[in-house]
Design an enzyme around this catalytic site. Structure first.
Site, PDB file in Angstrom:
ATOM      1  CG  HIS A  95      -0.350  -0.061   2.543  1.00  0.00           C
ATOM      2  ND1 HIS A  95       0.168  -1.235   3.050  1.00  0.00           N
ATOM      3  CD2 HIS A  95      -0.178   0.875   3.511  1.00  0.00           C
ATOM      4  CE1 HIS A  95       0.621  -1.013   4.270  1.00  0.00           C
ATOM      5  NE2 HIS A  95       0.446   0.257   4.576  1.00  0.00           N
ATOM      6  CG  HIS A  97       0.516   5.500   4.129  1.00  0.00           C
ATOM      7  ND1 HIS A  97      -0.417   5.432   5.136  1.00  0.00           N
ATOM      8  CD2 HIS A  97       1.269   4.378   4.233  1.00  0.00           C
ATOM      9  CE1 HIS A  97      -0.232   4.316   5.826  1.00  0.00           C
ATOM     10  NE2 HIS A  97       0.783   3.658   5.308  1.00  0.00           N
TER      11      HIS A  97
END
Ligand SMILES: [Zn+2]
Length: 133
Positions: A95, A97
């Site tokens: 992932h 951010h």
């Protein structure tokens, strides 16, 4: 956890979705509007993901970043991407951010830094990285 969100089995405030990626609000935002961008397929971290997946993820990162500037009127956008617990990765699903930043948001902008003892140490570290390529 992120696989369950990608499958629609766990709730999330989704801001964008396409065939390969999903973008949703981080439930513990650094700044309001902090988004996580993930591939829908499971890869533990950046090292595992094939180039086509990275391309799709980065296109979504760019799309979200532009939306934070356009929609939230963010003054800047910071990307944070961690691989491994030592780097601060908490959820083992790749992932990014994407964090909107504002001129006076009060959150930290910098990070801790260190120094090389001398040029020889610097060059030795660079060589160790090159040997890993
Ligand atoms: Zn996963």
């Amino acid at each position: 956890m992120f696989c369950r969100i990608a499958a629609g089995a766990a709730a999330a405030a989704v801001v964008y979705e396409d065939d390969a990626t999903l973008a949703f609000l981080d439930s513990m935002p650094m700044i309001k509007g902090h988004v996580l961008v993930i591939p829908k397929a499971h890869y533990t971290d950046l090292g595992e993901a094939p180039a086509a997946v990275l391309g799709a993820v980065m296109q979504t990162v760019q799309r979200v970043m532009r939306a934070q500037r356009g929609g939230l009127k963010a003054d800047g956008v910071r990307l944070i991407q961690s691989n491994g617990a030592a780097a601060g990765q908490v959820v083992p699903h790749l992932h990014f951010h994407v964090i909107p930043r504002f001129d006076n948001d009060g959150a930290p902008r910098g990070w801790a830094h260190t120094e090389y003892a001398d040029d020889a140490e610097r060059d030795a570290v660079a060589e160790r990285i090159r040997t890993g390529l």
